[in-house]
Structures are given as C-alpha cells and as structure tokens.
Design a protein around this motif. Structure first.
Motif: not given
Length: 412
Positions: A75-83, A102-110, A403-408
């Motif tokens: 039931r759990v997965r992670v995906e790329l957050l991006y706009p 449900l949650a997330g953190v910021n991602g790559d340098f930009f 620009p992006n992040g890790i989404g839970v």
C-alpha cells in the motif's frame, strides 16, 4: 502551546531512542533514552512513520526530522514530486497536495539564479536526471554546470537515487543515450530538457520542459557555469518527423505533445543550420543505468554519501548547513528521509560527513544527499489534520519553491 513547541515538544520524546543506537563519528545524538528502550514513532499510515531527534554536532545543536518508509507494504510507494514541468517550481507541500501524497521532502539541486548571465532567465530546472512514473523527464547537465556543493571524488551529476519497478530503492548513475537522425547523417544527442547543454552539442526539448526560455541551455561551458552565453546558436522545431520552423536564437513558450525542439550550440548549431523546413528528422533518447538492469519507476539527482555502509571518501567535514538526505536499508525495502530544521537555534546544521554518519546510525546502508539550505523541507499530513504542511522550519522562514522531491504515498 506555541507553534514551535508543537513541532518540537513531542519529537524529543519520540526519537530520543536514537542516542541508544550508538555514537556517531564525531556526532553524538542527544536526549538519550535508556539502553534498550523501544523506538517510538508517530504513525502517519501503514508503513509510514515520522519522528524527530536532536544531534550534538561540531557547529552546534541540530534538529532532525525523519520519515521511515516501508516499501515492503504494497500500500506504500514513493514517486517523483514535480510541478508538471521540468522548468517549474512549487513548494513541497503544494506538490504533495497536488499529487495526493501523504508526505514528501525536497529533491535535487537546481538552476536557482542567473546573476552571471544578465537578461537570461533562471529556469528552475533540476541538475540531475529525473524519471516520473517510468517516463524519463530529463538528463543531467555537465558537471561544471551544476548548482550545489562540490561533489565527492569519483561522483558526477548523473548520480541518482531511484526506485525500480521491483519496488526496491537503489543508488545508480543514469546516462543519456540519444541521437538525431537527419538527411545529413546521425548526430549524438547532448541533452534532454536540460538547462545546460555540453559545448558543441544538440539538445532536445519536449512538452515536459514547460514554457520557460531555452536560452540558458546555451550559456556557460562544461567546466565553467559562469562563462558567457554562446554567440553561435540555432534552433529547429520538429513535428511529426519533419522540421516545421527554425530560428537563430532559442525560444520560449509551451511545446506541443507531438513536437520536439532541437537547440544547438557551436558545432551543434552548425549541424542544425543544414536542415531546411520539411527535412526529415528522427529523435531518439533513453536513460541508461550504470548498475541496475531493473527499469526505474522513479529517480532524481543529488549525490551519494554512503555506499555499502561506508561513507564515500572525501566527504566535506568543514562546512555545516541545513541538509536533506535519503537513506536505503533492508535491501532497498526501507527508506529514511531526513530533513534538518532551519529554525535559528539549529540553523548551523551538519557537515556532509556528519549527515553520512547520521544516516548510517539510522540504519541506512546507502545514502544520498539532496538539496539543502533554504530548500530543505519535510511536509506531511499529520494524524488529525486534513492538509499537507511543512514539519520543519525552513531556514528562509517560508517554504522555498523547488523543482522536484520525493513523495510518499499510502492507500491506507
């Protein structure tokens, strides 16, 4: 209870158990629970937990927020957050809300600023490769065009953290492999939706890029991000396999789904000038993994800190800052997402070497550094609330668009 007490008061009892895990190399976790005390976490959903802890670091106290994510739970997965576009930015909480995370953190340098190139718009695009739901969005810029701290020796902008279609997380490198077939012959493809192209190359821009100007792709060199923009550029627009337009200067505006814009600089521009409207052009591209034979469902850039339980040689142990990182444990089945707090009392943060030690103490075998400073954000929908909000204090006093992040994501 003040807002700060609401965030921090529970945390000091939630993760004080980490001190009992041992002492970091030069970095002791404080607020120790009795030896053998059971870990206590706040459950956000099945397989997803949140907690906080304090770190006594070289530059002063730091406060960390951590998410534990169990990928063994279907039931759990992670995906790329991006706009929704490579060259776009939004806050982590906004991206998570828009995608139902449900949650997330910021991602790559930009590409955050263009003070070296007056009149050129900063694109907001990330440095490294990116894959979202199995679709490749972009390749890595040349190492000399990176934003962010110096890389550990032996690493480059092609480094990624990703999760494969087997639901296992891993560290890897993703290299762009592509070509442009024209009546004059086949050209190597030097970039895909990148804010910087290698000198002398041709890069492809698709609908995934967005509407921001493509001029920045022809500025700087492979070794000097601040070098002037190229005076020798050319752009052609390809639709349904045929050139439909050309220009001397890279343009801007949205790109249609059936369209590819090719941007050339120096030798690449000279090749593109040979194409006439109506010329047949075929563009192919893929991201090739250095280590894994399993396709990636999700990947984003940064740089490695730990590999096989050992910190990479040459990690910086002098510069302290607010940081974000992701760790991998249990054979790629568990993640630890870490974001330091940017409140004034904790803003000195950690060195990169201290981050690696912290991730190892959490249980990570491999770990990966993400963007830090004012970008560092952890956001989540806490129990009893209906919206996603930042859990840490961003060091800029407000969430920075990224620009992006890790989404839970969780179905429970």
């Amino acid at each position: 209870m003040t807002h700060r007490q609401g965030r921090f008061g529970a945390g000091r009892s939630v993760l004080t158990f980490l001190a009992a895990l041992g002492t970091l190399a030069g970095t002791a976790l404080v607020g120790a629970a009795p030896a053998g005390a059971a870990p206590q976490w706040t459950r956000l959903a099945t397989g997803v937990r949140y907690g906080q802890f304090d770190i006594s670091a070289a530059a002063g106290p730091a406060h960390a927020h951590v998410l534990s994510v169990d990928l063994r739970d279907p039931r759990v997965r992670v995906e790329l957050l991006y706009p929704g576009a490579v060259a776009a930015r939004a806050t982590v909480s906004r991206q998570a809300t828009a995608q139902g995370a449900l949650a997330g953190v910021n991602g790559d340098f930009f590409n955050i600023t263009e003070t070296q190139h007056p009149g050129v718009a900063a694109t907001g695009a990330s440095v490294g490769p990116a894959i979202a739901r199995g679709r490749m969005l972009k390749g890595a810029v040349p190492d000399g065009q990176r934003f962010g701290p110096a890389l550990p020796p032996g690493t480059g902008a092609e480094a990624v953290f990703g999760v494969g279609t087997d639901r296992r997380a891993r560290l890897d490198d993703l290299t762009l492999d592509g070509s442009v077939r024209t009546p004059e012959g086949r050209l190597p493809l030097g970039g895909l939706n990148q804010y910087a192209l290698p000198v002398g190359s041709v890069g492809a821009f698709t609908a995934d890029w967005g509407s921001v100007s493509r001029v920045r792709a022809t500025c700087g060199t492979d070794t000097d991000r601040a070098a002037p923009c190229s005076a020798d550029t050319y752009e052609v627009t390809v639709r349904a396999g045929r050139v439909v337009a050309a220009a001397d200067t890279p343009g801007s505006g949205p790109i249609a789904a059936d369209t590819t814009v090719l941007v050339g600089r120096e030798a690449g521009a000279q090749h593109l000038r040979k194409l006439a409207v109506g010329s047949a052009v075929t563009v192919k591209h893929r991201l090739v993994a250095a280590s894994s034979h399993i396709p990636y469902r999700f990947a984003l850039g940064g740089y490695p800190l730990l590999e096989d339980g050992r910190p990479l040689p040459g990690l910086d142990n002098a510069t302290s800052a607010v940081r974000t990182a992701v760790g991998i444990a249990d054979g790629g089945r568990r993640l630890y997402l870490l974001a330091l707090d940017g409140a004034p009392a904790y803003r000195s943060g950690l060195t990169i070497a201290e981050v690696a030690a912290t991730m190892r103490t959490l249980g990570s075998v491999d770990a990966f550094s993400l963007d830090g400073g004012g970008s560092t954000t952890m956001a989540a929908r806490m129990p009893g609330t209906s919206s996603v909000a930042a859990l840490n204090h961003p060091s800029g006093d407000a969430e920075r668009p990224v620009p992006n992040g890790i989404g839970v994501f969780s179905r429970s």
